[in-house]
Write an enzyme that holds these catalytic residues in place. Structure first.
Site, PDB file in Angstrom:
ATOM      1  CG  ASP A   1      -7.845   4.352   0.941  1.00 34.96           C
ATOM      2  OD1 ASP A   1      -7.682   3.115   0.796  1.00 34.96           O
ATOM      3  OD2 ASP A   1      -7.032   5.064   1.541  1.00 34.96           O
TER       4      ASP A   1
ATOM      5  CG  ASP B   1      -2.028   0.889   1.276  1.00 36.44           C
ATOM      6  OD1 ASP B   1      -2.219   1.604   0.272  1.00 36.44           O
ATOM      7  OD2 ASP B   1      -2.748   0.914   2.284  1.00 36.44           O
TER       8      ASP B   1
ATOM      9  CD  GLU C   1      -0.173   5.684  -3.507  1.00 39.44           C
ATOM     10  OE1 GLU C   1       0.381   5.891  -2.396  1.00 39.44           O
ATOM     11  OE2 GLU C   1      -0.977   4.767  -3.702  1.00 39.44           O
TER      12      GLU C   1
END
Ligand SMILES: *[C@@H]1O[C@H](CO)[C@@H](O)[C@H](O)[C@H]1NC(C)=O
Ligand SMILES: *[C@@H]1O[C@H](CO)[C@@H](O)[C@H](O)[C@H]1NC(C)=O
Ligand SMILES: *[C@@H]1O[C@H](CO)[C@@H](O)[C@H](O)[C@H]1NC(C)=O
Length: 972
Positions: free
Chosen positions: A612, A536, A539
Site C-alpha cells: 500500500d 493479500d 503476513e
C-alpha cells in the site's frame, strides 16, 4: 490495516489528509523488542570491551567427525558461560561451492525450530564429494572450488567460520564475537544453575563466578525472557528466551544489498557505527504497515534474509534461513568493509555462504538453493487494471468497453474485496455481481483475464462453508492454549486463519478452487479458468493483533509457535493457492497468484507487489529501488502500484508513474476506495494520449520482457538489473538505483520520478555507444564512466539501447497480449562501436507447461562485420545448442526446432529491421543467397564515430524472413 475498521470509522479515517502517515507506534522499534535489545546490548558491550572481548564459544577438537563421502563435518561446541549446555556445529560443502553452516542446541530442554530452510529450498542441495577436511591444532580447513581457490576455515577458540578466496577472508561468522545462541532454560536461571551445580557437584563459588560472566555477556538482568508487553498486548513466552545473535563480517566488501523488503536505497544505508543513516536496525517481520515511510529500515510485508556483499574484486552472498523475526544492523567501519549483525528471535542457525565471485554466480548459487521464478503466464506481463473496487459486473464491463473505445491495451481486470458477500471470499455478492461467470466470459472474449482477491482470513460463521469445513477438519491456527481456533479481526469481522503448515489443509484448499461441483464440500462453481487470484493480507494482517498481525504465541501444526514461522506463513498460503489454480484445469495451466507477503522461495510461486504505497513522488522513486532489491533476493516478478494506492496523483505524476510501471516486471495500477477514479481513459489530453503510447510501448516490448523471464527462470539473473550487476567493477555505479537494465536485452531505463522535469541525467559506465530508443540519438560513454543528459519531457521516458544489442518488438497496437500471438516482429539492431550486435528472443504458448516438453522457440540474432564494408545479420536457433538450460531450469535432452508451438507460429515474419549506426549508405541489402530487399537509409552518426548526434538509420521493410527459421541478411 487498522483496528479502527471495527468501529465503522475506517472510511472516515482514510478520507483525512494523508499527512497522517505511518503509525510508528503500532510497530516495535528495536528498543521495544526484548531479544533485539539483548542483541544490541551484547554488541554494545563488545564495542566497549574492544580487544578484551572474546566470544565464549569454542569447538572441542576431539569431537570433530568428518564424513569425506559427502564433505560434511560435525563438531561439538561449548560456551564458557554455560559449560553445561551442549551445541552441535555442522558444515556442509555443496557441489557448487556453497557452504552451509548449522548450529543447534543439543539435548536441550526444548527443540529449536529447524524447518525454515526446508520451506525455502527447492530441493535438498547436492553435496560435494571427496573434499578433504583437515583438522589441525587450531583450526579445521577445507580447500575446494574449480580452481581450488576457495577455503573454509573453522577456528576452534573462539569459534569462527571464515570463507576465504585467494587467501583473503570474504565472509566471517562470529569474527566480532557476537554469536549467542540463547539456550532453553527453566523459568528461573537460578534453578537451572542449581540443578547443574548439584549434578556436577560444582562448588557454589564457581557458580557465582560464572553468573557474573553471564551477566557481563548477556546483560544486567533477565530482559523480557518470559513475557513481553507491547502496547496493550502481552506475548507469553512459554519457551523462554531462545534468540540467536550472529555477526557476519565482510572484511573486503564495502557495499551490501538485499534483505528486502524495505523502503530504502538499494545500497543499504548504515544503522550503527559513526553517524548511521538510520538508528534502528533493518527489521524482517512481515507486517501490514499502513502508509509506510518512503525511507526507513522498518519491516514491510515480506522478508528475504539474503544479502549480497560487493566490491570491485568479488561479490559474495549470505542466505540466513530463519523464519522468525530478525533485526539486522549494518555498519561500514571502513570504505572497504562491512559489519552486519543478525538478531533472530528463534530457530537454529542455518546460514548459507555463497562464494560468488561474480554477481552472476551469486544469483546462480542462490537460485540452485531456492529456485527461480517459474515462467509466468505470458498475459500476466501485460497491463493489469485494478481498483478497490470495481463495484459490479456492469462496472467491469463498462471499464473494459472504455479501454477498447480509447484503444488502450489491457490484459487483466481485478476485483478487490467488495465482490465477496460480507467478505466471504469465493462467495459473490449477487446484488452487485449477479452473473460472475458471464462477466468473466465477456472479459475473456477479448483474450483477457480476471484476478479476484482471496485473503487468508475466514469469516467465522457457520453459513460460510469454507470456514465451516476448515473448522470441522481442525486445520485452523490455534490460540496459545493449543486448543480450539485462534480468533482475530479482519475485513470479515471475527475471523480464523487456515494453518497452511498443516499438510491436511493442502488438498482441501486445492479442492476449493475447482470449478466443478464437489458433493463433499464447497467448490468454486461460480468461477472459470480465466479467473486468477490475488492473495493479500497474508503476513497475516490482523486488525486487533499485536503489530497488526498474529500473536506470536499462537500455535501452528507440529506445536510450533507463530513466532517460529511468522515470516514463512505468507509464502505457504501463496504457494497452496497457486497449486490450486494450477490444478483446477485438466491440462494444468500456469497460475497467476499475486502475493503481498513473501519469503525466500516465494519466487517459485508467483509475483509480489510492494503493497500500500502512497501517491507521492518519493514513493514512486523508492518503488523502483524496492523492485530492484527484490530482484537481488530472487523475487524478480515484482512491481509497485502505479499511481500509488493512497491519494489522488495529479496527471503529471500519473503519467510518470505509468512510465515507471511499464518498466517493472509486474505492471498494475491500483487505487484505494476513497480515491477518485483514475483509469487512464479518464485523463484529459495530452495526458491520455501520452499514457496510451506508454501502454503500447509496454506491449511492443513484451518479447523483451518474456525473454528476460526465460533467462531468470534458468539462471536466477534478475529481470531488472541495477548497475553493479551489469558492471560489477565500476565503483561509481555501486550506489546507482534509479536506472537499470531490462534483462540481457541492452535496454537501459531511467524513469523520471520527480516533478517538472524536462531532462534526465543518465550514467553510462563504459566506452560504448548508447542510442536513444525514440530519437536514435547516439551518445558516447567513457571507460571512466560518464553522465549524459537526455530529453525527458513529460511524454519522454529515458530509454537507451546499449550499442551491441538487437531488440525484438511487436509494434501493432492490440487490445490485449493474446491477440498479438501471430503478429510480426520488428528487430532494432543497435550496432556497437565495433559494428556488432546480438540479442535473443524466447516464445512459447504462454499458458500451458508444454514448453517444458520442448514446445517453444528460442532464437539468437547476431550482427557481424564480415569485412569492413559488409554487415551480416542472422537468425539461428539457440535451443538445439543449449537444450540443457533452455527454459524453466528443465533439462531437455533434445530439441526439435519444428515443435508443435513453432508450427503454430511458423508464418510469423519479421516485418521490419532497423539498423542503427552503419558507417555509410549500403550499396545493396539482400537476403543471403536471395533477392535485393526494399530499404531506406538516413545518413547520420556511425557507431564507430567518436561524435554524438542522431545515428544513421537503415530501415529494411518486409525483409521476407520468418521468426522461426534460420536466415541471414547481407548489407554491403
Ligand atoms: C540514499 O541515497 C541518496 C543518494 O545517494 C543519498 O543522498 C541518501 O542520503 C541515501 N539515504 C540514506 C538513508 O542513506
Ligand atoms: C471434494 O472436496 C473434499 C473436501 O473439501 C476434498 O477432500 C476432495 O478432494 C474434493 N474432491 C475433488 C474431486 O476435488
Ligand atoms: C508448494 O506446494 C507444492 C505442491 O503441493 C509442494 O510440493 C511444496 O513443498 C510447496 N512449497 C512451499 C514452500 O509451500
Amino acid at each position: 490495516m487498522r483496528s479502527v475498521v471495527l468501529f465503522g470509522s475506517f472510511y472516515a479515517l482514510l478520507a483525512l489528509p494523508h499527512a497522517l502517515a505511518v503509525k510508528s507506534q503500532d510497530f516495535k522499534t528495536c528498543s521495544q523488542s526484548g531479544f533485539c535489545r539483548r542483541g544490541r546490548a551484547l554488541a554494545a558491550r563488545a564495542q566497549e570491551a574492544q580487544s578484551s572481548w572474546k566470544s565464549p564459544y569454542t569447538v572441542d577438537p576431539s569431537s570433530i567427525v568428518i564424513s569425506p563421502e559427502d564433505s560434511t563435518v560435525k563438531a561439538a561446541v561449548k560456551s564458557s558461560l554455560y559449560p553445561e549446555i551442549k551445541f552441535g556445529l555442522e558444515l556442509r560443502i555443496h557441489d557448487d561451492g556453497v557452504v552451509r553452516v548449522l548450529l543447534d542446541e543439543v539435548d536441550g530442554l526444548k527443540k529449536r525450530y529447524d524447518e525454515a530452510a526446508s520451506w525455502a529450498l527447492v530441493s535438498e542441495p547436492k553435496l560435494s564429494k571427496g573434499i578433504r577436511w583437515a583438522a589441525g591444532k587450531k583450526e579445521l580447513r577445507a580447500v575446494f572450488g574449480e580452481k581450488n581457490d576457495i577455503e573454509v576455515a573453522v577456528d576452534y577458540d573462539p569459534l569462527r567460520v571464515r570463507l576465504r578466496r585467494g587467501g583473503e577472508d570474504q565472509i566471517v561468522l562470529n569474527g566480532r564475537g557476537l554469536l549467542h545462541m540463547e539456550h532453553f532454560r527453566s523459568q528461573t536461571l537460578k534453578e537451572t544453575i542449581e540443578e547443574v551445580a548439584s549434578d556436577e557437584n560444582a562448588e557454589g563459588q564457581e557458580v557465582l563466578q560464572v553468573e557474573n560472566v553471564r551477566a557481563w555477556f548477556e546483560g544486567d538482568s533477565e530482559d523480557a525472557y518470559w513475557e513481553e508487553k507491547f502496547s496493550s498486548w502481552t506475548d507469553s513466552k512459554p519457551k523462554g528466551p531462545e534468540s540467536l545473535s550472529l555477526d557476519i563480517t565482510f572484511p573486503n566488501h564495502g557495499t551490501v544489498y538485499g534483505i528486502p523488503q524495505h523502503a530504502t536505497n538499494l545500497s543499504l544505508p548504515s544503522t550503527t557505527g559513526d553517524s548511521p543513516s538510520y538508528t534502528d536496525p533493518f527489521r524482517l517481520y512481515n507486517a501490514d504497515v499502513f502508509e509506510y515511510l518512503a525511507s526507513s529500515p522498518m519491516s514491510l510485508y515480506g522478508s528475504i534474509p539474503v544479502m549480497h556483499a560487493h566490491s570491485a574484486d568479488t561479490t559474495v552472498g549470505v542466505f540466513n534461513a530463519v523464519g522468525s523475526e530478525t533485526w539486522i544492523d549494518i555498519s561500514y567501519p571502513t570504505k572497504k568493509s562491512t559489519h552486519t549483525h543478525w538478531i533472530s528471535e528463534s530457530g537454529i542457525m542455518d546460514v548459507f555462504l555463497l562464494p560468488g565471485p561474480t554477481p552472476e554466480e551469486v544469483f546462480a548459487q542462490y537460485a540452485r538453493l531456492t529456485g527461480t521464478t517459474a515462467l509466468p503466464a505470458h498475459w500476466s506481463l501485460g497491463y493489469h487494471q485494478c481498483r478497490w473496487n470495481y463495484v459490479s459486473s456492469d462496472d467491469v464491463r463498462t471499464v473494459q468497453r472504455r479501454f477498447d473505445e480509447e484503444d488502450m491495451p489491457v490484459d487483466v481486470f481485478w476485483l478487490d474485496i467488495e465482490y465477496a458477500q460480507d467478505h466471504k471470499y469465493f462467495i459473490w455478492d449477487h446484488k452487485t455481481f449477479p452473473d460472475p461467470v458471464e462477466m468473466t466470459n465477456d472479459v475473456a472474449a477479448a483474450g483477457r483475464k480476471m484476478v479476484v482477491i482471496v485473503d487468508p482470513h475466514l469469516k467465522r460463521t457457520s453459513d460460510y462453508p469454507v470456514y465451516q469445513e476448515a473448522s470441522d477438519l481442525d486445520i485452523l491456527v490455534k490460540p496459545k492454549s493449543g486448543e480450539g481456533e485462534y480468533e482475530g479481526w479482519c475485513w470479515t469481522g471475527s475471523s480464523s486463519w487456515i494453518d497452511h503448515f498443516n499438510p491436511a489443509s493442502w488438498d482441501w484448499w486445492i479442492s476449493k478452487f475447482k470449478t466443478t461441483k464437489n458433493d463433499t464440500g464447497f467448490s468454486w462453481t461460480e468461477s472459470t479458468e480465466d479467473i486468477h487470484i490475488w492473495n493479500d493480507m497474508n503476513e497475516p494482517s490482523i486488525f486487533n493483533g499485536p503489530e497488526i498481525t498474529m500473536p506470536k504465541d499462537s500455535i501452528h501444526h507440529g506445536g510450533w509457535e507463530h513466532r517460529d514461522v511468522h515470516n514463512i506463513n505468507g509464502m505457504l498460503f501463496h504457494n497452496n493457492t497457486a497449486q490450486a489454480v494450477r490444478l483446477r484445469s485438466d491440462i494444468p495451466k500456469r497460475p497467476f497468484v499475486l502475493t503481498r507477503s513473501f519469503f525466500a522461495g516465494s519466487q517459485r510461486v508467483g509475483a509480489m507487489w510492494t503493497g500500500d504505497n502512497l501517491g507521492t513522488w518519493d514513493h514512486m522513486a523508492v518503488g523502483v529501488k524496492m523492485v530492484l532489491a527484490n530482484g537481488i533476493a530472487g523475487m524478480a516478478f515484482a512491481g509497485s502500484d502505479v499511481g500509488g494506492f493512497f491519494g489522488n496523483p495529479e496527471p503529471e505524476m500519473l503519467v510518470r508513474w505509468y512510465q515507471v510501471g511499464i518498466f517493472s516486471p509486474f505492471f498494475r495500477a491500483h487505487a484505494h476506495i476513497d480515491t477518485k477514479r483514475r483509469e487512464p481513459f479518464l485523463l484529459d489530453e495530452p495526458y491520455k494520449s501520452i499514457v496510451r503510447d506508454i501502454l503500447r510501448l509496454r506491449y511492443a516490448m513484451l518479447p523483451i520482457w518474456y525473454t528476460a523471464f526465460r533467462e531468470n527462470s534458468v539462471t536466477g539473473m534478475p529481470i531488472v538489473r541495477p548497475h553493479y550487476v551489469v558492471f560489477p567493477q565500476d565503483t561509481a555505479g555501486f550506489a546507482i538505483d534509479d536506472q537499470f537494465f531490462v534483462g540481457s536485452s541492452g535496454i537501459l531505463v531511467k524513469p523520471v520520478t520527480e516533478k517538472d522535469k524536462t531532462e534526465a541525467t543518465v550514467y553510462i559506465a563504459e566506452d560504448q555507444v548508447y542510442y536513444d530508443y525514440f530519437t536514435q540519438y547516439a551518445y558516447r560513454g567513457s571507460s571512466k564512466g560518464k553522465h549524459i543528459t537526455v530529453a525527458a519531457e513529460l511524454h519522454q521516458v529515458p530509454v537507451l539501447i546499449r550499442g551491441g544489442s538487437i531488440i525484438p518488438t511487436r509494434e501493432r497496437p492490440r487490445r490485449s497480449s493474446p491477440l498479438m500471438k501471430l503478429d510480426p516482429f520488428t528487430l532494432r539492431v543497435a550496432l556497437s562501436k565495433t559494428g556488432t550486435a546480438r540479442g535473443d528472443l524466447y516464445l512459447d504458448d504462454g499458458v500451458t507447461y508444454s514448453h517444458q516438453q520442448g514446445d517453444f522457440v528460442w532464437r539468437e540474432f547476431v550482427a557481424e562485420q564480415s569485412h569492413k564494408k559488409t554487415t551480416r545479420i542472422s537468425s539461428k536457433d539457440l535451443a538445439s545448442h543449449n537444450p540443457g538450460k533452455a527454459v524453466d531450469g528443465i533439462a531437455l535432452t533434445t530439441f526439435d526446432p519444428k515443435n508443435a508451438f513453432a508450427k503454430e507460429i511458423e508464418e510469423v515474419r519479421v516485418e521490419k529491421i532497423v539498423v542503427l549506426g552503419l558507417n555509410s549508405k549500403p550499396r545493396s541489402v539482400n537476403v543471403e543467397g536471395g533477392a535485393e530487399l526494399k530499404w531506406e537509409f538516413v545518413p547520420g552518426v556511425a557507431a564507430s564515430d567518436k561524435k554524438e548526434g542522431v545515428s544513421s538509420v537503415l530501415i529494411i521493410k518486409d525483409p521476407k524472413v520468418l521468426i522461426t527459421t534460420d536466415w541471414a541478411i547481407v548489407i554491403s
